[in-house]
Enzyme design. Sequence first.
Site, PDB file in Angstrom:
ATOM      1  N   ASP A 366     -88.558 -38.833 -27.495  1.00 12.79           N
ATOM      2  CA  ASP A 366     -88.796 -39.897 -26.505  1.00 12.79           C
ATOM      3  C   ASP A 366     -87.761 -39.817 -25.383  1.00 12.79           C
ATOM      4  O   ASP A 366     -87.137 -38.768 -25.152  1.00 12.79           O
ATOM      5  CB  ASP A 366     -88.795 -41.244 -27.250  1.00 12.79           C
ATOM      6  CG  ASP A 366     -89.659 -42.294 -26.579  1.00 12.79           C
ATOM      7  OD1 ASP A 366     -89.179 -42.902 -25.612  1.00 12.79           O
ATOM      8  OD2 ASP A 366     -90.811 -42.505 -27.006  1.00 12.79           O
ATOM      9  N   TRP A 477     -96.887 -40.538 -21.735  1.00  8.25           N
ATOM     10  CA  TRP A 477     -96.718 -40.820 -20.287  1.00  8.25           C
ATOM     11  C   TRP A 477     -96.486 -42.314 -20.143  1.00  8.25           C
ATOM     12  O   TRP A 477     -97.408 -43.098 -20.296  1.00  8.25           O
ATOM     13  CB  TRP A 477     -97.979 -40.375 -19.551  1.00  8.25           C
ATOM     14  CG  TRP A 477     -98.037 -40.641 -18.079  1.00  8.25           C
ATOM     15  CD1 TRP A 477     -97.536 -41.703 -17.388  1.00  8.25           C
ATOM     16  CD2 TRP A 477     -98.698 -39.815 -17.100  1.00  8.25           C
ATOM     17  NE1 TRP A 477     -97.832 -41.588 -16.060  1.00  8.25           N
ATOM     18  CE2 TRP A 477     -98.549 -40.443 -15.854  1.00  8.25           C
ATOM     19  CE3 TRP A 477     -99.410 -38.616 -17.168  1.00  8.25           C
ATOM     20  CZ2 TRP A 477     -99.096 -39.921 -14.683  1.00  8.25           C
ATOM     21  CZ3 TRP A 477     -99.947 -38.096 -16.004  1.00  8.25           C
ATOM     22  CH2 TRP A 477     -99.784 -38.740 -14.769  1.00  8.25           C
ATOM     23  N   ASP A 478     -95.239 -42.658 -19.818  1.00  5.52           N
ATOM     24  CA  ASP A 478     -94.847 -44.064 -19.778  1.00  5.52           C
ATOM     25  C   ASP A 478     -94.841 -44.582 -18.338  1.00  5.52           C
ATOM     26  O   ASP A 478     -94.847 -43.799 -17.371  1.00  5.52           O
ATOM     27  CB  ASP A 478     -93.447 -44.187 -20.401  1.00  5.52           C
ATOM     28  CG  ASP A 478     -93.209 -45.517 -21.071  1.00  5.52           C
ATOM     29  OD1 ASP A 478     -93.932 -46.479 -20.765  1.00  5.52           O
ATOM     30  OD2 ASP A 478     -92.284 -45.589 -21.903  1.00  5.52           O
ATOM     31  N   MET A 479     -94.795 -45.892 -18.181  1.00  9.95           N
ATOM     32  CA  MET A 479     -94.733 -46.516 -16.850  1.00  9.95           C
ATOM     33  C   MET A 479     -94.123 -47.892 -17.075  1.00  9.95           C
ATOM     34  O   MET A 479     -94.788 -48.791 -17.566  1.00  9.95           O
ATOM     35  CB  MET A 479     -96.171 -46.640 -16.319  1.00  9.95           C
ATOM     36  CG  MET A 479     -96.309 -46.933 -14.857  1.00  9.95           C
ATOM     37  SD  MET A 479     -96.347 -48.699 -14.519  1.00  9.95           S
ATOM     38  CE  MET A 479     -96.815 -48.703 -12.819  1.00  9.95           C
ATOM     39  N   CYS A 524     -98.850 -45.070 -21.917  1.00  6.37           N
ATOM     40  CA  CYS A 524     -97.945 -46.132 -22.349  1.00  6.37           C
ATOM     41  C   CYS A 524     -97.457 -46.815 -21.081  1.00  6.37           C
ATOM     42  O   CYS A 524     -97.313 -46.169 -20.045  1.00  6.37           O
ATOM     43  CB  CYS A 524     -96.770 -45.488 -23.108  1.00  6.37           C
ATOM     44  SG  CYS A 524     -95.459 -46.617 -23.585  1.00  6.37           S
ATOM     45  N   ASP A 546     -95.024 -52.197 -27.674  1.00  7.76           N
ATOM     46  CA  ASP A 546     -93.679 -51.872 -28.174  1.00  7.76           C
ATOM     47  C   ASP A 546     -93.382 -52.685 -29.419  1.00  7.76           C
ATOM     48  O   ASP A 546     -92.437 -52.375 -30.154  1.00  7.76           O
ATOM     49  CB  ASP A 546     -92.620 -52.206 -27.104  1.00  7.76           C
ATOM     50  CG  ASP A 546     -92.458 -51.076 -26.104  1.00  7.76           C
ATOM     51  OD1 ASP A 546     -92.984 -49.977 -26.364  1.00  7.76           O
ATOM     52  OD2 ASP A 546     -91.823 -51.297 -25.059  1.00  7.76           O
TER      53      ASP A 546
HETATM   54  C1  GLA Z   1     -90.965 -47.956 -23.110  1.00 13.23           C
HETATM   55  C2  GLA Z   1     -91.915 -47.503 -24.207  1.00 13.23           C
HETATM   56  C3  GLA Z   1     -91.126 -47.236 -25.473  1.00 13.23           C
HETATM   57  C4  GLA Z   1     -90.072 -46.193 -25.210  1.00 13.23           C
HETATM   58  C5  GLA Z   1     -89.182 -46.630 -24.057  1.00 13.23           C
HETATM   59  C6  GLA Z   1     -88.237 -45.523 -23.649  1.00 13.23           C
HETATM   60  O1  GLA Z   1     -90.441 -49.201 -23.383  1.00 13.23           O
HETATM   61  O2  GLA Z   1     -92.907 -48.444 -24.412  1.00 13.23           O
HETATM   62  O3  GLA Z   1     -91.994 -46.831 -26.510  1.00 13.23           O
HETATM   63  O4  GLA Z   1     -90.715 -44.970 -24.907  1.00 13.23           O
HETATM   64  O5  GLA Z   1     -89.941 -46.999 -22.919  1.00 13.23           O
HETATM   65  O6  GLA Z   1     -87.429 -45.891 -22.612  1.00 13.23           O
END
Ligand code: GLA
Length: 737
Positions: A366, A477-479, A524, A546
């Site tokens: 991560d 792929w987060d945001m 994500c 989360d």
């Molecule tokens: C977000 C995601 C988490 C993790 C963090 C990392 O909060 O939802 O699962 O990947 O970012 O900074």
Amino acid sequence: MIHVNQEIKQFHLTNGKISYIFHVMKNGQLGHLYMGSALHKEGDYSHFQAYDNPSPYTTHVFEDDPSFSLETVRQEFPVHGKGDFREPASIIVDEQGEFISDYVFQSYEVVDGKPELNGLPAAFGEKGSVQTLKVSLLDLTANVGVDLYYSIFADLPIITRSVKVVNNGEQSVNIERLMSTTFDLPDADYEMLHLSGAWGRERHIRKRNLEQGVQSIGSIRGSSSHHHNPFLVLKRQETTEHHGEAIGVQFVYSGNFLAQAEVDHYETTRISMGIHPTGFQWKLEPEDSFQAPESVISYTKEGLNGLSHSLHDFQRHHLISQKWMERERPVLINNWEATYFNFNEGKLDQFIVEAKELGVELFVLDDGWFGNRNDDTTSLGDWYVDRSKLPNGIGELSKKVKASGLQFGLWFEPEMVSPESELIKKHPEWVVGSAARSNTLGRNQRVLDLANPEVVHYLYEKISAVIEEADLDYIKWDMNRNITEPYAMSLQNQGEFFHRYMLGVYELYERLTSSYPDLLFESCAGGGGRFDLGMMYYAPQAWTSDDTDAVERLKIQYGTSLGYPLSTMGSHVSAVPNHQTLRSTPLRFRGDVAYFGTFGYELDPSQLKQEEKEEIKQQIRFFIKHRSLIQGGHFYRLKSPFIDSETAWMVVSEDRKKALVGWYQPMSMPNPPGNRVLKLKGLDESFHYKVNGQMQLRYGNELMERGLALPVEFNGANHHAQTAGDCQSIIFELRSD
Ligand code: GLA
């Protein structure tokens, strides 16, 4: 499936499961006649339109016919400024500031199959299994055209709808509002359901009665959001999970949206779904066109489970990549809650060995592997490995992961940049924000201007290089922030920013998924902040929340299932006390909840006791045994965590020979009833089922009509009780050979 009666100018889309009917009214505009269960395909349904003008004060279009009023007719593409005082489908303003419009019918076309929507995610289908109707309208004064697209799918009570505006005139116009769907229902006797919440408690089911006036949900955050999901359900008061009428409208879009039900003074209900008009203004030069995203309309008489089944089937067969529907999704372990930013190669080496021993299939590294990222204040945008943590590089780490027999995945947050990063120094002009104002941070970060094709190209190149070096199998792929100060230096017209940003995100997804077709994407957005059909078109699974607390997850997963199938819901077992709620729940309970989704772990294997390791090995074996059933079966909600003290759900295979039932009771019940049962659904009445391997077989109708016996609970005296205490759960396996 598309029946056009030219004489009465009526369009009827039907496949024997749903009928959607509209016509050309006497003023040339489109009137909505019907949306509901299938009617005879040949019928003339013009009489469904009410032409009575009930009050002397209503406006009327024709001097000699006061009964024809746009205030009372039910419409298909309503406009503002001609006597309909409800909220319109579009507002388009010309150079003089005039915003009256009047779209009259011109022509239609029926095509086999489903055309793609340029630059946008959209449903697909083989010729023969889907047909599309295009209806062209024109405002004769402004010379602006509107093309409405309707697709109907052979086997589902689903219609998709989208709209394109074409400027045929000689001056530019500004689109200020454009709904992808609007239609008017004949009554307002509905309850409105929607999935709302916040970070950590996404998609809880909310319910309210429709009342005269506007009731809406939406997002103007730049993403579909944790707070409201682009999905609206209208149901009758008597509709339950298992019986009764319901209408669902979803949006294939991940940005700002508006979903609305407006009840007028005659109890007509107007449904609208589209890009949120706040902050939206699109300039259309002569000969230009604008394509709005697609919406999905569904109808059922079979209760909310029936509605969900249609939506799930539609997404699984016509929206999610078919390759990923066929492939079994890997059981993953993610290091975020195990290490946060604090890891190095040695620690990961140990993590990988122990993870492999547990039986997981994919290791996901991560946040924190790149730039100089030891907390959330730096390095977003600098997508190269942090050699102080991983001195041998990401390629070498990947080799070790793969040599151990695991697949390898990485976290990215492509759309963001940290104020402390090399990228922001090199390209300050790529950051969203106004030079004339102070700019707001969110999680210490700024947003990149994905409306700028150069930024999209740069990200494609950077991410591709890592994908290739690390031979990635998976990307999360987060945001992680909402968009403020929506101003992009790359644009002339800032009203276009939010939508152009989404087009850039889709373009990047499109390029990456086409170049690397075997790469699995999980979307994500700070957990479930962008859980929508737009994302799902590219990323077949999404991190649901989360919040991994199993008690909270009952609500989150139950709510999410109203609109989305299990194969899309990332659901993992994490350590206790849970990091979001500090609640401790048994490992068994956590696993029993997490099985119903794409399964995995968010914990540090080195912190596990031996017996926990053994239990996890069993959980993984159990999940893998039932994975194809969970991924491809029909999901039934049985008992709601929003109503009952217990939660129950089940998934049944297509051939009804296998089922998995989950029953959960977060809080123990003092002095409980002795013979509790759970009524099952979706089984074959006449099949003989083996339950949990017991010798005694039970008929499907017994299990559905009388119910499955639940274990005896401790009542203060019965020391033979099978369950006691908080966080009880049982998984029943049913099999009919
Ligand atoms: C977000 C995601 C988490 C993790 C963090 C990392 O909060 O939802 O699962 O990947 O970012 O900074």
